[in-house]
Design a protein around this motif. Structure first.
Motif, mmCIF file in Angstrom:
data_model
loop_
_atom_site.group_PDB
_atom_site.id
_atom_site.type_symbol
_atom_site.label_atom_id
_atom_site.label_comp_id
_atom_site.label_asym_id
_atom_site.label_seq_id
_atom_site.Cartn_x
_atom_site.Cartn_y
_atom_site.Cartn_z
ATOM 1 N N GLY A 1 44.051 4.103 12.367
ATOM 2 C CA GLY A 1 44.296 2.974 13.254
ATOM 3 C C GLY A 1 43.859 3.252 14.686
ATOM 4 N N VAL A 2 44.168 4.446 15.185
ATOM 5 C CA VAL A 2 43.753 4.819 16.544
ATOM 6 C C VAL A 2 42.234 4.857 16.641
ATOM 7 C CG1 VAL A 2 43.771 6.685 18.258
ATOM 8 C CG2 VAL A 2 45.875 6.084 17.048
ATOM 9 N N ALA A 3 41.590 5.439 15.641
ATOM 10 C CA ALA A 3 40.126 5.541 15.644
ATOM 11 C C ALA A 3 39.474 4.162 15.655
ATOM 12 C CB ALA A 3 39.656 6.336 14.432
ATOM 13 N N LEU A 4 39.987 3.245 14.845
ATOM 14 C CA LEU A 4 39.418 1.897 14.806
ATOM 15 C C LEU A 4 39.635 1.178 16.134
ATOM 16 C CD1 LEU A 4 40.407 0.728 11.210
ATOM 17 C CD2 LEU A 4 38.195 1.591 12.009
ATOM 18 N N ALA A 5 40.776 1.403 16.775
ATOM 19 C CA ALA A 5 41.030 0.790 18.080
ATOM 20 C C ALA A 5 40.029 1.301 19.117
ATOM 21 C CB ALA A 5 42.457 1.089 18.526
ATOM 22 N N VAL A 6 39.753 2.602 19.098
ATOM 23 C CA VAL A 6 38.774 3.175 20.034
ATOM 24 C C VAL A 6 37.382 2.618 19.744
ATOM 25 C CG1 VAL A 6 37.634 5.322 20.758
ATOM 26 C CG2 VAL A 6 40.114 5.275 20.408
ATOM 27 N N LEU A 7 37.042 2.499 18.460
ATOM 28 C CA LEU A 7 35.731 1.979 18.087
ATOM 29 C C LEU A 7 35.554 0.537 18.563
ATOM 30 C CD1 LEU A 7 33.053 2.335 16.534
ATOM 31 C CD2 LEU A 7 34.267 1.554 14.475
ATOM 32 N N TRP B 1 37.072 -0.849 21.024
ATOM 33 C CA TRP B 1 36.983 -0.809 22.491
ATOM 34 C C TRP B 1 35.568 -0.430 22.933
ATOM 35 C CZ3 TRP B 1 35.877 3.097 26.006
ATOM 36 C CH2 TRP B 1 36.105 2.781 27.348
ATOM 37 N N LEU B 2 34.963 0.534 22.257
ATOM 38 C CA LEU B 2 33.605 0.951 22.618
ATOM 39 C C LEU B 2 32.614 -0.197 22.456
ATOM 40 C CD1 LEU B 2 33.365 4.511 21.006
ATOM 41 C CD2 LEU B 2 33.410 3.985 23.445
ATOM 42 N N HIS B 3 32.831 -1.047 21.453
ATOM 43 C CA HIS B 3 31.906 -2.140 21.148
ATOM 44 C C HIS B 3 32.471 -3.496 21.574
ATOM 45 C CE1 HIS B 3 29.103 0.346 18.799
ATOM 46 N NE2 HIS B 3 30.166 0.970 18.343
ATOM 47 N N ARG B 4 33.353 -3.475 22.553
ATOM 48 C CA ARG B 4 34.039 -4.707 22.947
ATOM 49 C C ARG B 4 33.086 -5.773 23.466
ATOM 50 N NH1 ARG B 4 34.501 -0.716 26.452
ATOM 51 N NH2 ARG B 4 34.212 -1.025 28.708
ATOM 52 N N ASN B 5 31.938 -5.362 24.017
ATOM 53 C CA ASN B 5 31.013 -6.338 24.592
ATOM 54 C C ASN B 5 29.964 -6.824 23.603
ATOM 55 O OD1 ASN B 5 32.266 -6.185 27.127
ATOM 56 N ND2 ASN B 5 31.038 -4.388 27.698
ATOM 57 N N ARG B 6 29.810 -6.115 22.496
ATOM 58 C CA ARG B 6 28.779 -6.495 21.534
ATOM 59 C C ARG B 6 29.265 -6.298 20.097
ATOM 60 N NH1 ARG B 6 26.214 -1.545 20.301
ATOM 61 N NH2 ARG B 6 26.737 0.151 21.723
ATOM 62 N N VAL B 7 30.535 -6.584 19.898
ATOM 63 C CA VAL B 7 31.115 -6.350 18.592
ATOM 64 C C VAL B 7 30.658 -7.422 17.606
ATOM 65 C CG1 VAL B 7 33.208 -7.623 19.197
ATOM 66 C CG2 VAL B 7 33.268 -5.975 17.324
ATOM 67 N N ARG B 8 30.235 -6.983 16.451
ATOM 68 C CA ARG B 8 29.907 -7.885 15.348
ATOM 69 C C ARG B 8 31.147 -7.994 14.471
ATOM 70 N NH1 ARG B 8 23.958 -5.405 13.688
ATOM 71 N NH2 ARG B 8 22.926 -5.787 15.687
ATOM 72 N N SER C 1 24.066 9.803 19.025
ATOM 73 C CA SER C 1 24.957 8.701 19.364
ATOM 74 C C SER C 1 25.894 8.369 18.215
ATOM 75 C CB SER C 1 24.138 7.468 19.748
ATOM 76 O OG SER C 1 24.969 6.370 20.026
ATOM 77 N N PHE C 2 25.353 8.369 16.996
ATOM 78 C CA PHE C 2 26.178 8.074 15.823
ATOM 79 C C PHE C 2 27.287 9.118 15.673
ATOM 80 C CE2 PHE C 2 27.353 8.462 11.389
ATOM 81 C CZ PHE C 2 27.510 7.137 10.987
ATOM 82 N N CYS C 3 26.912 10.397 15.684
ATOM 83 C CA CYS C 3 27.905 11.465 15.506
ATOM 84 C C CYS C 3 28.875 11.524 16.681
ATOM 85 C CB CYS C 3 27.194 12.810 15.337
ATOM 86 S SG CYS C 3 26.265 12.967 13.788
ATOM 87 N N GLY C 4 28.372 11.247 17.895
ATOM 88 C CA GLY C 4 29.250 11.253 19.061
ATOM 89 C C GLY C 4 30.297 10.154 18.983
ATOM 90 N N THR C 5 29.888 8.947 18.588
ATOM 91 C CA THR C 5 30.845 7.842 18.436
ATOM 92 C C THR C 5 31.858 8.159 17.343
ATOM 93 O OG1 THR C 5 29.119 6.276 19.102
ATOM 94 C CG2 THR C 5 31.054 5.382 18.001
ATOM 95 N N TRP C 6 31.376 8.682 16.248
ATOM 96 C CA TRP C 6 32.239 9.051 15.119
ATOM 97 C C TRP C 6 33.284 10.073 15.560
ATOM 98 C CZ3 TRP C 6 29.831 11.803 10.204
ATOM 99 C CH2 TRP C 6 30.832 11.970 9.237
#
Length: 404
Positions: A213-219, A221-228, A361-366
């Motif tokens: 749940g925490v991880a999904l919330a951070v994710l 937030w990271l994509h808050r401006n361009r979330v699909r 970028s992928f591994c860093g976001t993960w």
């Protein structure tokens, strides 16, 4: 079927009782091969802030072994050093992957191995295969019988849950990426995700759900401006719905008990936090009171991983809290090193997530999403003892921070 499962469970207990102590694990052979490969390749060390903080944490653990010898004797000190070296495998993997330029395709291999492990864990729960010697005795009491929680190839269920959360978070990160940047196809992710989600539930680990749940919330937030959001919710709904349908179809009593347990955790936490947290509050109170009465032990510690095996504090105890356990066992140095390491991982992962390199970028976001969840989950378990899966995490971290 229930009768067959109960007989298999009894056979598992008998096998465990007869086996006694565990012998050398086959993983030692692979660890030796890995060390040999590292010596052949002469991988260079990159001692930046992240690498130095990891080394500092390892050094603090190793230094505390002397305290284990003084307070608990040489046999327990030797076991303490063995556990330090198990943590050292993750340190070694981090520097090797970072220096040897391991291909990004290893993520695909890791995902398939994790999905296979999840499938085996589901089968293990359904058929209650005979448990290996030394497994964690974690059981679920239902009206139809007593069942061992899904553990798969791991010592106990929480490790399985933590690994499943890690790769479910990988799937979530991939859903926000273009198709060419995903390590595996959409169909593969959804198929593997069903197995991972099912194994996570069958592990009965609530802390891993919090991690997710925490991880999904951070994710988000990271994509808050361009979330699909539509695509993300559709994929999550398909994955979660399929997993739930399978669970309720195959394990209706368990699925009902599991969701009742989750609901009770929220409903009765303020009334009975110790019961909801499986006795952890009593343990934390005991260890905190010991530190208050003997504050000098917080300076050098009493020895890494001695609490569960030594009665030096008056009784054996499992801290179930990475921060509190490390403070008492390794002292201020180990506690500070852990905090610095956590901050270094978050900072390095965030920088990698902003990289123009798609793989970094992928591994860093993960790793950013996952480690945020790990920091929270560390309050309810000693995640540094997940030696079988920590190398997977440090491998992905190394992929995120390496320079091409």
């Amino acid at each position: 079927m229930a009768g067959i499962i109960l007989r298999l469970r009894a056979a598992a207990a008998a096998v465990t009782d007869r086996s006694g102590k565990r012998g050398p694990h086959v993983a030692l052979l692979f660890a030796g091969c890995g060390l040999l490969i590292g010596l052949i390749h002469r991988v260079p060390l990159h001692l930046d802030g992240l690498g130095m903080s990891l080394c500092a944490l390892f050094a603090a653990m190793a230094a505390s072994v002397s305290m284990a010898a003084i307070y608990s004797g040489l046999p327990i000190a030797a076991a303490s050093m063995a556990r330090v070296m198990l943590f050292g495998i993750s340190v070694y993997v981090f520097f090797f992957v970072r220096g040897a330029r391991v291909s990004f395709h290893i993520v695909r291999v890791l995902f398939w191995v994790a999905a296979g492990s999840a499938v085996f864990a589901c089968l293990d729960f359904y058929f209650q295969f005979p448990a290996p010697a030394g497994y964690g005795p974690q059981f679920i009491w239902l009206d139809s019988g007593v069942f061992r929680r899904a553990q798969g190839v791991f010592y106990e269920a929480s490790t399985l849950g933590n690994l499943c959360a890690f790769f479910l978070e990988m799937i979530a990160v991939a859903l926000f990426r273009p198709r060419r940047e995903r390590p595996v196809s959409m169909g593969t992710m959804l198929t593997g995700g069903v197995a991972l989600a099912s194994a996570l539930v069958l592990s009965y680990s609530r802390a891993s759900l919090v991690n997710l749940g925490v991880a999904l919330a951070v994710l988000l937030w990271l994509h808050r401006n361009r979330v699909r959001l539509g695509r993300f919710l559709l994929a999550a709904g398909v994955l979660g719905g399929t997993a739930l349908a399978m669970l309720f179809g195959l394990f209706p009593l368990f699925a009902r008990a599991y969701w009742q347990r989750i609901g009770a955790s929220f409903s009765y936490f303020s009334e009975a936090p110790n019961a909801i947290l499986s006795g952890r509050v009593d343990t934390w109170t005991l260890l905190t009171q010991y530190l208050i009465a003997h504050p000098w032990h917080a300076i050098l510690g009493i020895g890494y991983k001695t609490l569960p095996y030594s009665d030096f504090i008056g009784q054996t105890s499992v801290a179930d809290n990475t921060y509190l356990g490390l403070l008492l066992e390794t002292g201020i140095a180990g506690f500070a090193a852990l905090l610095i390491w956590n901050v270094a991982v978050i900072r390095a992962s965030y920088r990698a997530a902003q990289s123009d390199d798609s793989e970094r970028s992928f591994c860093g976001t993960w790793m950013l999403c996952f480690w945020a969840g790990q920091i929270v989950q560390m309050f309810s378990g000693d995640l540094l003892t997940y030696w079988r899966v920590l190398p997977v995490y440090t491998c992905v971290l190394a992929l995120a921070v390496r320079r091409k």
